[in-house]
Design a protein around this motif. Structure first.
Motif, mmCIF file in Angstrom:
data_model
loop_
_atom_site.group_PDB
_atom_site.id
_atom_site.type_symbol
_atom_site.label_atom_id
_atom_site.label_comp_id
_atom_site.label_asym_id
_atom_site.label_seq_id
_atom_site.Cartn_x
_atom_site.Cartn_y
_atom_site.Cartn_z
ATOM 1 N N ARG A 189 0.833 -1.208 0.000
ATOM 2 C CA ARG A 189 0.000 0.000 0.000
ATOM 3 C C ARG A 189 0.867 1.257 0.000
ATOM 4 N N VAL A 190 1.969 1.202 0.753
ATOM 5 C CA VAL A 190 2.854 2.368 0.830
ATOM 6 C C VAL A 190 3.511 2.641 -0.521
ATOM 7 N N THR A 191 3.866 1.570 -1.244
ATOM 8 C CA THR A 191 4.601 1.724 -2.497
ATOM 9 C C THR A 191 3.709 1.580 -3.731
ATOM 10 N N ALA A 192 2.381 1.568 -3.544
ATOM 11 C CA ALA A 192 1.470 1.295 -4.661
ATOM 12 C C ALA A 192 1.569 2.342 -5.762
ATOM 13 N N ASP A 193 1.881 3.571 -5.423
ATOM 14 C CA ASP A 193 1.938 4.639 -6.421
ATOM 15 C C ASP A 193 3.354 5.157 -6.619
ATOM 16 N N THR A 194 4.354 4.324 -6.306
ATOM 17 C CA THR A 194 5.742 4.752 -6.394
ATOM 18 C C THR A 194 6.315 4.370 -7.747
ATOM 19 N N GLY A 195 6.114 5.218 -8.729
ATOM 20 C CA GLY A 195 6.747 5.045 -10.022
ATOM 21 C C GLY A 195 6.342 3.785 -10.760
ATOM 22 N N PRO A 196 7.052 3.470 -11.861
ATOM 23 C CA PRO A 196 6.759 2.261 -12.639
ATOM 24 C C PRO A 196 6.865 1.014 -11.771
ATOM 25 N N GLN A 197 5.949 0.091 -11.989
ATOM 26 C CA GLN A 197 5.873 -1.079 -11.138
ATOM 27 C C GLN A 197 6.177 -2.350 -11.938
ATOM 28 N N VAL A 198 6.171 -3.474 -11.213
ATOM 29 C CA VAL A 198 6.505 -4.772 -11.795
ATOM 30 C C VAL A 198 5.338 -5.724 -11.561
ATOM 31 N N VAL A 199 5.008 -6.487 -12.569
ATOM 32 C CA VAL A 199 4.013 -7.545 -12.433
ATOM 33 C C VAL A 199 4.737 -8.879 -12.516
ATOM 34 N N ALA A 200 4.528 -9.728 -11.498
ATOM 35 C CA ALA A 200 5.110 -11.070 -11.473
ATOM 36 C C ALA A 200 3.993 -12.089 -11.626
ATOM 37 N N ALA A 201 4.054 -12.894 -12.680
ATOM 38 C CA ALA A 201 3.046 -13.926 -12.926
ATOM 39 C C ALA A 201 3.754 -15.266 -13.083
#
Length: 426
Positions: A86-98
């Motif tokens: 939640r703290v880092t949810a809007d911190t720049g480009p993110q990564v999706v791991a599937a």
């Protein structure tokens, strides 16, 4: 334009990776999916019926239906995240791991499979950008028949934060003849950087176990140094500084060994060789400045070092670093190298067991015998550990050269024999 990549790994996850970009397929979320969302009051079926905090609910207006739908999707996503996410949810480009799971063929020769992952971000109004979709192919090379269930994880970087729908299955002409793999759909939340990992990866275990091992080593060293008449506070301060600088040395060693850029220092791994070289150098120099015999301080340090390793090394097993080679043996344990989750030889646990034996033996020697040559216990323990480590290297995913291993083992054997001779006949 969507993300299109192809990744390969020789030896079930030990090779190089390459990536290319080309347009992805048609975006999901067309009229049919929109109709399903309207049937649930503007909420996707997976999120229908979830309570929402009143403070986050907006009264819909004729011009805000799309915004209301995006808000509801985002609320459902945040409810499923942990505190750190939640703290880092809007911190720049993110990564999706599937992760895609499949069963290795029961018999035959090693083979390769290509798994294609496609993903689209939920709650997007209008045209999706390249950060709202991806199309990635992961190659799993040298799959061992009879090795059981295998999970391949694709980590796609540079995406917009949100909830994602991911479909994974065999790529065209990407499997071994006679091996049929199904297609599967799943959902995933984007996560910040290294937090996005596949199964059997516990990132917190490494700092916790290594930290506990360091505390054990410092306490044991202080007790043994006090037993030999040294000021344990001074010795403890020297060793604490050595641990801090040794941690940096381990990371620098890792960067040099893997030819990484210095800017990756904070996020890189660490090598035990660099840690020991710097930490022991600081301990030796600090002992000279304090007026203590270096050999005596090192003998008092040896048991703590190796018993601390016995505590900390399992953290590598749990966090997916220094992974063992894939195996179909019954002695293998399911673990990950942060990309492939499968049965491996637990080389990290074997190294921890070796460190435990060396630590116990050195502790018994320090407590029961007065060495004729101070420093011999430390030298013998370090030689024994290095010898055992070289024996285990072929069982790792990234084995070292045979020539270098042979030379190192020969040198360690001579040092160990000399240390035993001094202890027995000195």
């Amino acid at each position: 334009m969507g993300k299109k990549a192809h990744r390969s790994a020789a030896g079930a996850g030990t090779g190089s990776a390459s990536a290319t970009r080309k347009p992805a397929g048609a975006a999901a979320g067309g009229p049919a999916s929109a109709g399903k969302r309207q049937a649930h009051g503007g909420v996707p079926p997976a999120l229908a019926g979830r309570p929402r905090p009143e403070a986050n609910v907006r009264a819909p207006t004729p011009t805000s239906a799309g915004a209301e739908e995006e808000l509801q999707v985002e609320q459902g996503r945040r409810e499923s995240l942990g505190c750190l996410d939640r703290v880092t949810a809007d911190t720049g480009p993110q990564v999706v791991a599937a992760t895609y799971w499949f069963d290795a063929a029961p018999a035959g020769q090693p083979y390769s499979v290509d798994i294609r992952f496609t993903g689209v971000r939920d709650g997007v109004r209008g045209k999706r950008t390249s950060q709202d979709r991806f199309d990635v192919v992961e190659r799993v090379a040298d799959v061992l028949p009879g090795s059981g269930r295998i999970g391949v994880t694709s980590r796609v970087e540079g995406l917009n934060p949100g909830a994602w729908r991911v479909t994974a299955g065999p790529a065209p002409r990407g499997g071994s003849p006679g091996v049929r793999l199904p297609r599967r759909a799943s959902t995933a939340n984007s996560r910040f950087g290294v937090l996005a990992q596949g199964p059997n990866v516990s990132l917190l275990s490494w700092p916790v176990l290594v930290g506990l091992g360091a505390v054990l080593a410092l306490v044991l060293q202080a007790v043994l140094s006090a037993r030999w008449g040294m000021n344990f506070g001074v010795v403890l301060a020297i060793s604490a500084i050595g641990c801090l600088l040794g941690f940096v040395g381990g990371k620098v060693w890792y960067l040099v060994l893997h030819r990484k850029h210095p800017r990756e220092l904070l996020t890189s791994g660490a090598c035990i060789q660099g840690f020991l070289l710097v930490a022991l150098g600081v301990v030796a120099g600090g002992s000279l400045l304090a007026g203590y015999p270096v050999g005596t301080v090192l003998d008092a340090t040896a048991p703590g070092i190796f018993l601390g390793m016995a505590v900390g090394r399992p953290g590598c097993f749990l966090t997916g670093c220094c992974a063992g080679r894939p195996t179909s043996s019954r002695w293998g344990l399911v673990s990950s190298d942060r990309r492939l989750t499968l049965r491996r030889f637990p080389v990290q646990l074997a190294e921890a067991a070796a460190a435990l034996v060396i630590g116990v033996v050195s502790l018994v020697l320090v407590l029961s015998a007065e060495p004729s040559v101070h420093g011999a216990i430390f030298a013998g323990a370090l030689a024994a550990y290095t010898f055992a480590r070289q024996l285990l290297f072929p069982l790792r995913r990234d084995p070292h050269t045979a020539t270098g291993r042979a030379v190192t083992m020969a040198g360690c054997g001579l040092v160990l024999i000399g240390a035993v001779a001094v202890q027995a006949f000195g």
